[in-house]
Design a protein around this motif. Structure first.
Motif, PDB file in Angstrom:
ATOM      1  N   GLY A  80      44.028 -32.693 -48.681  1.00 28.77           N
ATOM      2  CA  GLY A  80      45.333 -32.097 -48.438  1.00 28.77           C
ATOM      3  C   GLY A  80      45.827 -31.393 -49.683  1.00 28.77           C
ATOM      4  N   PRO A  81      46.944 -30.653 -49.566  1.00 31.71           N
ATOM      5  CA  PRO A  81      47.506 -29.983 -50.740  1.00 31.71           C
ATOM      6  C   PRO A  81      47.814 -30.981 -51.842  1.00 31.71           C
ATOM      7  N   GLN A  82      47.673 -30.541 -53.086  1.00 25.80           N
ATOM      8  CA  GLN A  82      47.907 -31.417 -54.223  1.00 25.80           C
ATOM      9  C   GLN A  82      49.385 -31.442 -54.610  1.00 25.80           C
ATOM     10  N   THR A  83      49.860 -32.602 -55.030  1.00 29.20           N
ATOM     11  CA  THR A  83      51.206 -32.733 -55.562  1.00 29.20           C
ATOM     12  C   THR A  83      51.114 -33.419 -56.920  1.00 29.20           C
ATOM     13  N   GLY A  84      52.034 -33.102 -57.803  1.00 33.35           N
ATOM     14  CA  GLY A  84      52.003 -33.711 -59.124  1.00 33.35           C
ATOM     15  C   GLY A  84      50.932 -33.107 -60.009  1.00 33.35           C
ATOM     16  N   ASP A  85      50.547 -33.844 -61.033  1.00 32.54           N
ATOM     17  CA  ASP A  85      49.563 -33.360 -61.988  1.00 32.54           C
ATOM     18  C   ASP A  85      48.178 -33.259 -61.347  1.00 32.54           C
ATOM     19  N   ARG A  86      47.463 -32.219 -61.729  1.00 32.65           N
ATOM     20  CA  ARG A  86      46.092 -32.074 -61.244  1.00 32.65           C
ATOM     21  C   ARG A  86      45.199 -33.120 -61.920  1.00 32.65           C
ATOM     22  N   PRO A  87      44.262 -33.705 -61.168  1.00 34.28           N
ATOM     23  CA  PRO A  87      43.367 -34.704 -61.766  1.00 34.28           C
ATOM     24  C   PRO A  87      42.424 -34.073 -62.777  1.00 34.28           C
ATOM     25  N   LYS A  88      42.064 -34.839 -63.820  1.00 37.66           N
ATOM     26  CA  LYS A  88      41.108 -34.361 -64.806  1.00 37.66           C
ATOM     27  C   LYS A  88      39.702 -34.448 -64.212  1.00 37.66           C
ATOM     28  N   ALA A  89      39.098 -33.312 -64.003  1.00 37.89           N
ATOM     29  CA  ALA A  89      37.775 -33.228 -63.378  1.00 37.89           C
ATOM     30  C   ALA A  89      37.271 -31.805 -63.549  1.00 37.89           C
ATOM     31  N   ASP A  90      36.025 -31.568 -63.149  1.00 36.37           N
ATOM     32  CA  ASP A  90      35.474 -30.223 -63.256  1.00 36.37           C
ATOM     33  C   ASP A  90      34.803 -29.743 -61.977  1.00 36.37           C
ATOM     34  N   ALA A  91      35.007 -30.488 -60.910  1.00 39.06           N
ATOM     35  CA  ALA A  91      34.523 -30.043 -59.604  1.00 39.06           C
ATOM     36  C   ALA A  91      35.400 -30.668 -58.531  1.00 39.06           C
ATOM     37  N   ILE A  92      35.402 -30.034 -57.380  1.00 38.89           N
ATOM     38  CA  ILE A  92      36.279 -30.446 -56.288  1.00 38.89           C
ATOM     39  C   ILE A  92      35.560 -30.153 -54.969  1.00 38.89           C
ATOM     40  N   VAL A  93      35.652 -31.080 -54.009  1.00 44.35           N
ATOM     41  CA  VAL A  93      34.982 -30.921 -52.717  1.00 44.35           C
ATOM     42  C   VAL A  93      35.949 -31.284 -51.598  1.00 44.35           C
ATOM     43  N   THR A  94      35.665 -30.749 -50.405  1.00 41.78           N
ATOM     44  CA  THR A  94      36.485 -31.085 -49.247  1.00 41.78           C
ATOM     45  C   THR A  94      35.729 -30.796 -47.960  1.00 41.78           C
ATOM     46  N   ALA A  95      36.169 -31.477 -46.905  1.00 46.15           N
ATOM     47  CA  ALA A  95      35.724 -31.167 -45.544  1.00 46.15           C
ATOM     48  C   ALA A  95      36.944 -30.823 -44.686  1.00 46.15           C
ATOM     49  N   THR A  96      38.071 -30.558 -45.327  1.00 45.54           N
ATOM     50  CA  THR A  96      39.328 -30.301 -44.640  1.00 45.54           C
ATOM     51  C   THR A  96      39.592 -28.804 -44.526  1.00 45.54           C
ATOM     52  N   PRO A  97      39.690 -28.260 -43.314  1.00 45.58           N
ATOM     53  CA  PRO A  97      40.038 -26.839 -43.157  1.00 45.58           C
ATOM     54  C   PRO A  97      41.438 -26.568 -43.694  1.00 45.58           C
ATOM     55  N   GLY A  98      41.655 -25.332 -44.119  1.00 46.51           N
ATOM     56  CA  GLY A  98      42.976 -24.925 -44.562  1.00 46.51           C
ATOM     57  C   GLY A  98      43.231 -25.077 -46.040  1.00 46.51           C
ATOM     58  N   LEU A  99      42.280 -25.657 -46.787  1.00 46.81           N
ATOM     59  CA  LEU A  99      42.406 -25.783 -48.230  1.00 46.81           C
ATOM     60  C   LEU A  99      41.467 -24.790 -48.907  1.00 46.81           C
ATOM     61  N   ALA A 100      41.945 -24.148 -49.962  1.00 49.81           N
ATOM     62  CA  ALA A 100      41.098 -23.278 -50.771  1.00 49.81           C
ATOM     63  C   ALA A 100      40.842 -23.982 -52.096  1.00 49.81           C
ATOM     64  N   LEU A 101      39.608 -24.345 -52.346  1.00 53.57           N
ATOM     65  CA  LEU A 101      39.231 -24.991 -53.604  1.00 53.57           C
ATOM     66  C   LEU A 101      39.087 -23.918 -54.680  1.00 53.57           C
ATOM     67  N   SER A 102      39.655 -24.167 -55.867  1.00 51.51           N
ATOM     68  CA  SER A 102      39.619 -23.141 -56.908  1.00 51.51           C
ATOM     69  C   SER A 102      39.154 -23.704 -58.233  1.00 51.51           C
ATOM     70  N   ILE A 103      38.522 -22.837 -59.007  1.00 49.51           N
ATOM     71  CA  ILE A 103      38.010 -23.153 -60.340  1.00 49.51           C
ATOM     72  C   ILE A 103      38.395 -21.998 -61.266  1.00 49.51           C
ATOM     73  N   LEU A 104      38.762 -22.313 -62.502  1.00 46.04           N
ATOM     74  CA  LEU A 104      39.085 -21.306 -63.502  1.00 46.04           C
ATOM     75  C   LEU A 104      37.970 -21.221 -64.541  1.00 46.04           C
ATOM     76  N   THR A 105      37.662 -20.002 -64.968  1.00 45.38           N
ATOM     77  CA  THR A 105      36.619 -19.812 -65.973  1.00 45.38           C
ATOM     78  C   THR A 105      36.939 -18.625 -66.874  1.00 45.38           C
ATOM     79  N   ALA A 106      36.254 -18.579 -68.017  1.00 50.51           N
ATOM     80  CA  ALA A 106      36.365 -17.432 -68.923  1.00 50.51           C
ATOM     81  C   ALA A 106      35.096 -17.355 -69.767  1.00 50.51           C
ATOM     82  N   ASP A 107      33.964 -17.524 -69.166  1.00 49.33           N
ATOM     83  CA  ASP A 107      32.584 -17.475 -69.673  1.00 49.33           C
ATOM     84  C   ASP A 107      31.740 -18.565 -69.024  1.00 49.33           C
ATOM     85  N   CYS A 108      32.325 -19.751 -68.788  1.00 48.65           N
ATOM     86  CA  CYS A 108      31.593 -20.818 -68.109  1.00 48.65           C
ATOM     87  C   CYS A 108      31.247 -20.391 -66.677  1.00 48.65           C
TER      88      CYS A 108
END
Length: 254
Positions: A80-108
């Protein structure tokens, strides 16, 4: 300027995009689509940029979910949508429709995953440390826990720094050879004791060793194309005070 969204035919079964810096509201050294709240860019402008990405992914802004990236092998599963602080991690997975998983990069490496048959997706931030420590394999494990089959899973590495732009020292090489002498193949000789590291080739190797069905790199180099991509290393070489963050996103088709 309209958004530039790079896609891959391998991920045709899901909505996805590796967004370039084009089409954003940021200015100065951040000119373009800077989506990183961790930068010194204006927060309200970053929110505008992220809103444009959410619109392109056809989700509400709070359904554009991400993590607080720390160069780790940690993966979080969301439903589901996230509330509060984002968890410390470097990957994210889901089987839930309607969510867009996102990652930020600037060379990685931004890596988008999908098992379209099982309707399970993932996104990973894989710099050299995360890739070496197993974030890509951990993402596949987390997807399988949701019902995916890695033999049916595809992964696409988006814009990342290429070997010709990634100069490293001997200590860097030692970390990889300590894990496996075979990793020497991802390094080429540079000037003096410098070496050139092939990050996307290493990422593809790790994915294939993990048994993924298909994997590819889009072959876009962040360092070498300043009009389209942000680059931490290029900004450092130019002695700029900060740098923008690119966003990559993936969503199940409902």
């Amino acid at each position: 300027m309209t958004l530039e969204i790079l896609t891959s035919d391998m991920l045709s079964g899901v909505r996805h995009g590796f967004f370039s810096r084009r089409g954003g509201a940021s200015s100065g050294i951040f000119t373009g689509l800077n989506c990183g709240y961790g930068s010194s860019d204006q927060t309200e402008v970053v929110s505008i940029n992220r809103g444009r990405v959410a619109d392109a992914m056809e989700v509400d802004p709070d359904a554009l979910v991400g993590v607080h990236q720390v160069h780790s092998p940690t993966v979080v599963t969301v439903d589901g949508p996230q509330t509060g602080d984002r968890p410390k991690a470097d990957a994210i997975v889901t089987a839930t429709p309607g969510l867009a998983l996102s990652i930020l990069t600037a060379d990685c490496q931004p890596v988008l995953f999908a098992d379209a048959q099982a309707n399970v997706i993932g996104a990973a931030h894989a710099g050299w440390r995360g890739a070496l420590d197993g974030v890509l394999e951990a993402t596949l494990d987390a997807m399988e826990a949701l019902g995916a089959n890695r033999a049916n899973t595809v992964a696409v590495i988006g814009p990342t720094i290429s070997q010709r732009a990634y100069e490293v020292g001997p200590d860097f090489l030692d970390s990889f050879v300590a894990e496996s002498p075979d990793n020497l193949r991802f390094f080429a000789n540079g000037e003096g004791d410098r070496l050139q590291f092939d990050l996307p080739a290493f990422g593809l190797h790790r994915l294939r060793q993990a048994g993924i069905g298909q994997a590819e790199w889009t072959r876009h180099c962040t360092y070498s194309d300043p009009d389209r991509f942000y680059s931490y290393r290029r900004a450092t070489h130019a002695k700029e005070a900060d740098y923008g963050r690119l966003i990559s996103a993936i969503k199940l088709l409902t």
